[in-house]
Write a protein that holds these residues in place. Structure first.
Motif, PDB file in Angstrom:
ATOM      1  N   LEU A  47      32.820  52.879  35.077  1.00  0.00           N
ATOM      2  CA  LEU A  47      34.122  52.438  35.754  1.00  0.00           C
ATOM      3  C   LEU A  47      34.654  50.881  34.908  1.00  0.00           C
ATOM      4  CD1 LEU A  47      33.561  52.515  39.461  1.00  0.00           C
ATOM      5  CD2 LEU A  47      35.564  53.215  38.297  1.00  0.00           C
ATOM      6  N   LEU A  48      33.800  50.082  34.414  1.00  0.00           N
ATOM      7  CA  LEU A  48      34.317  49.004  33.710  1.00  0.00           C
ATOM      8  C   LEU A  48      34.360  49.003  32.366  1.00  0.00           C
ATOM      9  CD1 LEU A  48      31.996  46.492  35.994  1.00  0.00           C
ATOM     10  CD2 LEU A  48      34.384  46.907  36.114  1.00  0.00           C
ATOM     11  N   GLY A  49      33.941  50.189  31.721  1.00  0.00           N
ATOM     12  CA  GLY A  49      34.326  50.309  30.277  1.00  0.00           C
ATOM     13  C   GLY A  49      32.997  49.845  29.412  1.00  0.00           C
ATOM     14  N   LEU A  50      31.959  49.381  30.152  1.00  0.00           N
ATOM     15  CA  LEU A  50      30.626  48.975  29.362  1.00  0.00           C
ATOM     16  C   LEU A  50      29.956  50.146  28.976  1.00  0.00           C
ATOM     17  CD1 LEU A  50      29.840  46.068  31.819  1.00  0.00           C
ATOM     18  CD2 LEU A  50      31.052  46.076  29.853  1.00  0.00           C
ATOM     19  N   VAL A  51      30.157  51.296  29.424  1.00  0.00           N
ATOM     20  CA  VAL A  51      29.440  52.394  28.993  1.00  0.00           C
ATOM     21  C   VAL A  51      30.200  53.558  29.068  1.00  0.00           C
ATOM     22  CG1 VAL A  51      27.682  54.245  29.688  1.00  0.00           C
ATOM     23  CG2 VAL A  51      27.171  51.774  29.863  1.00  0.00           C
ATOM     24  N   SER A  52      30.421  54.190  27.832  1.00  0.00           N
ATOM     25  CA  SER A  52      31.379  55.095  27.687  1.00  0.00           C
ATOM     26  C   SER A  52      30.860  56.607  28.235  1.00  0.00           C
ATOM     27  CB  SER A  52      31.748  55.561  25.983  1.00  0.00           C
ATOM     28  OG  SER A  52      32.125  54.488  25.542  1.00  0.00           O
ATOM     29  N   PRO A  53      31.834  57.196  28.996  1.00  0.00           N
ATOM     30  CA  PRO A  53      31.589  58.474  29.548  1.00  0.00           C
ATOM     31  C   PRO A  53      31.336  59.788  28.840  1.00  0.00           C
ATOM     32  CG  PRO A  53      33.636  57.906  29.918  1.00  0.00           C
ATOM     33  CD  PRO A  53      33.262  56.796  29.320  1.00  0.00           C
ATOM     34  N   THR A  54      30.478  60.496  28.777  1.00  0.00           N
ATOM     35  CA  THR A  54      30.523  61.645  27.994  1.00  0.00           C
ATOM     36  C   THR A  54      31.647  62.641  28.340  1.00  0.00           C
ATOM     37  OG1 THR A  54      28.117  61.860  27.994  1.00  0.00           O
ATOM     38  CG2 THR A  54      28.988  63.764  27.519  1.00  0.00           C
ATOM     39  N   GLY A  55      32.096  62.550  29.804  1.00  0.00           N
ATOM     40  CA  GLY A  55      33.259  63.240  30.131  1.00  0.00           C
ATOM     41  C   GLY A  55      33.710  62.946  31.466  1.00  0.00           C
ATOM     42  N   GLY A  56      34.814  63.422  31.728  1.00  0.00           N
ATOM     43  CA  GLY A  56      35.576  62.874  33.047  1.00  0.00           C
ATOM     44  C   GLY A  56      36.160  61.715  33.075  1.00  0.00           C
ATOM     45  N   SER A  57      36.557  61.100  34.056  1.00  0.00           N
ATOM     46  CA  SER A  57      37.531  59.809  33.983  1.00  0.00           C
ATOM     47  C   SER A  57      37.122  58.872  35.093  1.00  0.00           C
ATOM     48  CB  SER A  57      39.011  60.075  34.031  1.00  0.00           C
ATOM     49  OG  SER A  57      39.318  60.801  35.165  1.00  0.00           O
ATOM     50  N   ALA A  58      37.316  57.613  34.901  1.00  0.00           N
ATOM     51  CA  ALA A  58      37.176  56.713  36.277  1.00  0.00           C
ATOM     52  C   ALA A  58      38.351  55.598  35.967  1.00  0.00           C
ATOM     53  CB  ALA A  58      35.768  56.140  36.031  1.00  0.00           C
ATOM     54  N   THR A  59      39.078  55.660  36.874  1.00  0.00           N
ATOM     55  CA  THR A  59      40.352  54.508  36.891  1.00  0.00           C
ATOM     56  C   THR A  59      40.407  53.699  38.014  1.00  0.00           C
ATOM     57  OG1 THR A  59      41.550  56.033  38.025  1.00  0.00           O
ATOM     58  CG2 THR A  59      41.687  56.340  35.535  1.00  0.00           C
ATOM     59  N   ILE A  60      40.806  52.429  37.843  1.00  0.00           N
ATOM     60  CA  ILE A  60      40.869  51.581  38.864  1.00  0.00           C
ATOM     61  C   ILE A  60      42.453  51.215  39.121  1.00  0.00           C
ATOM     62  CG2 ILE A  60      40.294  49.139  39.745  1.00  0.00           C
ATOM     63  CD1 ILE A  60      37.646  49.388  38.118  1.00  0.00           C
ATOM     64  N   GLU A  61      42.857  51.450  40.133  1.00  0.00           N
ATOM     65  CA  GLU A  61      44.328  50.869  40.104  1.00  0.00           C
ATOM     66  C   GLU A  61      45.071  52.083  39.224  1.00  0.00           C
ATOM     67  OE1 GLU A  61      45.620  48.324  42.767  1.00  0.00           O
ATOM     68  OE2 GLU A  61      44.211  49.625  43.492  1.00  0.00           O
ATOM     69  N   GLY A  62      44.714  53.093  39.041  1.00  0.00           N
ATOM     70  CA  GLY A  62      45.517  54.045  38.157  1.00  0.00           C
ATOM     71  C   GLY A  62      45.229  53.937  36.843  1.00  0.00           C
ATOM     72  N   ARG A  63      44.512  53.168  36.368  1.00  0.00           N
ATOM     73  CA  ARG A  63      44.265  52.854  34.873  1.00  0.00           C
ATOM     74  C   ARG A  63      42.847  52.410  34.468  1.00  0.00           C
ATOM     75  NH1 ARG A  63      48.253  47.732  33.306  1.00  0.00           N
ATOM     76  NH2 ARG A  63      47.255  48.283  31.160  1.00  0.00           N
ATOM     77  N   PRO A  64      42.520  52.831  33.495  1.00  0.00           N
ATOM     78  CA  PRO A  64      40.986  52.530  33.013  1.00  0.00           C
ATOM     79  C   PRO A  64      40.917  51.009  33.025  1.00  0.00           C
ATOM     80  CG  PRO A  64      41.714  54.212  31.542  1.00  0.00           C
ATOM     81  CD  PRO A  64      42.982  53.597  32.251  1.00  0.00           C
ATOM     82  N   PHE A  65      39.669  50.364  33.233  1.00  0.00           N
ATOM     83  CA  PHE A  65      39.540  48.822  33.344  1.00  0.00           C
ATOM     84  C   PHE A  65      39.756  48.224  32.126  1.00  0.00           C
ATOM     85  CE2 PHE A  65      36.871  45.057  33.209  1.00  0.00           C
ATOM     86  CZ  PHE A  65      37.442  44.618  34.115  1.00  0.00           C
ATOM     87  N   CYS A  66      39.260  49.037  30.938  1.00  0.00           N
ATOM     88  CA  CYS A  66      39.394  48.499  29.809  1.00  0.00           C
ATOM     89  C   CYS A  66      40.837  48.048  29.292  1.00  0.00           C
ATOM     90  CB  CYS A  66      38.590  49.065  28.504  1.00  0.00           C
ATOM     91  SG  CYS A  66      39.044  50.971  28.467  1.00  0.00           S
ATOM     92  N   ASP A  67      41.601  48.756  29.740  1.00  0.00           N
ATOM     93  CA  ASP A  67      43.343  48.706  29.302  1.00  0.00           C
ATOM     94  C   ASP A  67      43.790  47.415  29.968  1.00  0.00           C
ATOM     95  OD1 ASP A  67      42.918  51.077  28.096  1.00  0.00           O
ATOM     96  OD2 ASP A  67      44.082  52.219  29.512  1.00  0.00           O
ATOM     97  N   ARG A  68      42.938  46.777  30.687  1.00  0.00           N
ATOM     98  CA  ARG A  68      43.701  45.467  31.340  1.00  0.00           C
ATOM     99  C   ARG A  68      43.164  44.307  30.636  1.00  0.00           C
ATOM    100  NH1 ARG A  68      46.080  46.775  35.962  1.00  0.00           N
ATOM    101  NH2 ARG A  68      45.433  48.767  36.884  1.00  0.00           N
ATOM    102  N   PRO A  69      43.976  43.483  29.603  1.00  0.00           N
ATOM    103  CA  PRO A  69      43.300  42.214  28.950  1.00  0.00           C
ATOM    104  C   PRO A  69      42.900  41.108  29.725  1.00  0.00           C
ATOM    105  CG  PRO A  69      45.887  42.689  28.864  1.00  0.00           C
ATOM    106  CD  PRO A  69      45.290  43.752  29.539  1.00  0.00           C
ATOM    107  N   ARG A  70      43.620  41.144  30.956  1.00  0.00           N
ATOM    108  CA  ARG A  70      43.254  40.035  31.734  1.00  0.00           C
ATOM    109  C   ARG A  70      42.392  40.524  33.026  1.00  0.00           C
ATOM    110  NH1 ARG A  70      48.073  35.642  31.330  1.00  0.00           N
ATOM    111  NH2 ARG A  70      47.606  35.082  29.126  1.00  0.00           N
ATOM    112  N   GLY A  71      41.395  41.237  32.842  1.00  0.00           N
ATOM    113  CA  GLY A  71      40.723  42.082  33.875  1.00  0.00           C
ATOM    114  C   GLY A  71      40.319  41.414  35.362  1.00  0.00           C
ATOM    115  N   LEU A  72      39.893  40.003  35.166  1.00  0.00           N
ATOM    116  CA  LEU A  72      39.731  39.478  36.370  1.00  0.00           C
ATOM    117  C   LEU A  72      40.789  39.420  37.394  1.00  0.00           C
ATOM    118  CD1 LEU A  72      36.779  36.737  35.240  1.00  0.00           C
ATOM    119  CD2 LEU A  72      36.677  38.866  36.192  1.00  0.00           C
ATOM    120  N   ARG A  73      41.991  39.280  37.137  1.00  0.00           N
ATOM    121  CA  ARG A  73      43.015  39.274  37.923  1.00  0.00           C
ATOM    122  C   ARG A  73      43.272  40.616  38.613  1.00  0.00           C
ATOM    123  NH1 ARG A  73      47.677  35.946  34.726  1.00  0.00           N
ATOM    124  NH2 ARG A  73      48.686  35.807  36.928  1.00  0.00           N
ATOM    125  N   HIS A  74      42.786  41.644  38.162  1.00  0.00           N
ATOM    126  CA  HIS A  74      42.853  42.926  38.779  1.00  0.00           C
ATOM    127  C   HIS A  74      41.619  43.591  39.248  1.00  0.00           C
ATOM    128  CE1 HIS A  74      46.660  43.424  36.560  1.00  0.00           C
ATOM    129  NE2 HIS A  74      45.928  42.712  35.537  1.00  0.00           N
TER     130      HIS A  74
END
Length: 321
Positions: A47-74
């Motif tokens: 969920l937090l982008g610390l481990v890459s999935p082999t398949g499928g998806s995990a999003t937080i508020e509609g986006r992958p967590f690693c797409d947010r440069p200031r993650g702690l605000r989200h």
């Protein structure tokens, strides 16, 4: 909101998480449960982008967590309270996180006060107790005032007052409309705190439903019996096919027979009863029953293959950070 769809993680021939799908909605506390080696930590790390999935998806508020440069605000996160530079003070640790995430400096003092660490703020983390480090990790999760919060075993090291405070914090955050996702092995706390559950075993979904509905799945409620002849009654009940647990003070916990039948057997054998009460169904009993065939790690056993691969993957991810 957290959305997991067909999430899968393989380590060689071992499947740590297998086509896992669930949704964590805002406005309620959702507990994340599973036996040792079930894949909970791997799921959170994906969920937090610390481990890459082999398949499928995990999003937080509609986006992958690693797409947010200031993650702690989200997303506020507590995965490991020990993951902190022990040479820094609690204040400096939080101030560094605030700077890196564009969070106003005044939030450092606010969250330290909220978790009860104001007096210890300028002390080095190396001098903190386990409970204090846990509170510091919670402060870091709250720092960005995020709409989504993830906690992995947040009650570890907390004293009874701290556990009570944490329970209230979860409820308050959910009451403010936030998404609160808590992984824990403490069934009693989850029963008292969570409203909804996501339960997994061997990387697969077992249930995603309300606490009350999950607890109602327990098929064999306990019965509590107190008698001056505990040994005699235990023999009678065991012969009848019940499972009996004695505490040495005349108190028996009986599974497999209803209270009425226990009373009848005691009467037939002229055994006095001082107490006879049905304990009903509980979250812990339902959990033990429904995950019994999905436990990889048993008392006295070695570490499971799934856990070994989870640990290996976590170390690789941490080394890349």
């Amino acid at each position: 909101m957290i959305e997991v769809h067909e999430l899968t993680k393989r380590y060689g021939d071992t499947i740590a998480v297998n086509a896992l799908s669930f949704t964590v909605r805002p406005g309620r506390v959702t507990g994340f449960l599973g036996p040792n080696g079930a894949g909970k930590t791997t799921t959170l790390r994906m969920l937090l982008g610390l481990v890459s999935p082999t398949g499928g998806s995990a999003t937080i508020e509609g986006r992958p967590f690693c797409d947010r440069p200031r993650g702690l605000r989200h997303v506020g996160v507590l995965l490991d309270a020990g993951d902190v530079h022990v040479g820094r003070s609690g204040w400096d640790h939080l101030a560094a996180l605030a700077r890196g995430n564009g969070i106003p400096r005044h939030r450092v003092a606010e969250v330290l006060a909220e978790v009860g660490l104001t007096e210890a703020a300028r002390r080095r983390v190396s001098g903190y107790s386990l409970g204090m480090r846990q509170r510091l990790g919670i402060a870091a999760a709250l720092l960005g005032d995020p709409p989504v919060l993830l906690f992995d075993e947040p009650l570890n090291g907390l004293d009874p007052e701290g556990v009570l405070w944490m329970r209230g914090l979860f409820r308050r955050l959910a009451g403010e409309g936030r998404t609160v996702f808590v992984s824990s092995h403490q069934m009693g706390e989850m029963e008292d705190t969570a409203e909804h559950l996501v339960v997994i075993g061997r990387g697969e979904l077992i249930a995603a439903e309300s606490v009350a509905r999950f607890a109602a799945r327990a098929t064999r409620p306990d019965v509590t019996v107190r008698t001056p002849d505990a040994a005699g009654l235990a023999t009678v009940l065991t012969d009848e096919g019940a499972a009996v647990l004695a505490d040495g003070e005349g108190l028996l916990t009986v599974t497999g027979l209803p209270a009425a039948r226990i009373g009848e057997l005691a009467c037939a054998h002229r055994i006095s009863l001082h107490e006879l009460a049905s304990g009903g169904r509980s979250l812990e009993k339902a959990f033990m029953e429904l995950t019994a065939d999905r436990v990889d790690y048993l008392t006295g056993a070695s570490q499971s293959p799934t856990e070994k691969h989870e640990e290996h993957g976590q170390r690789l991810a941490e080394g890349a950070r």
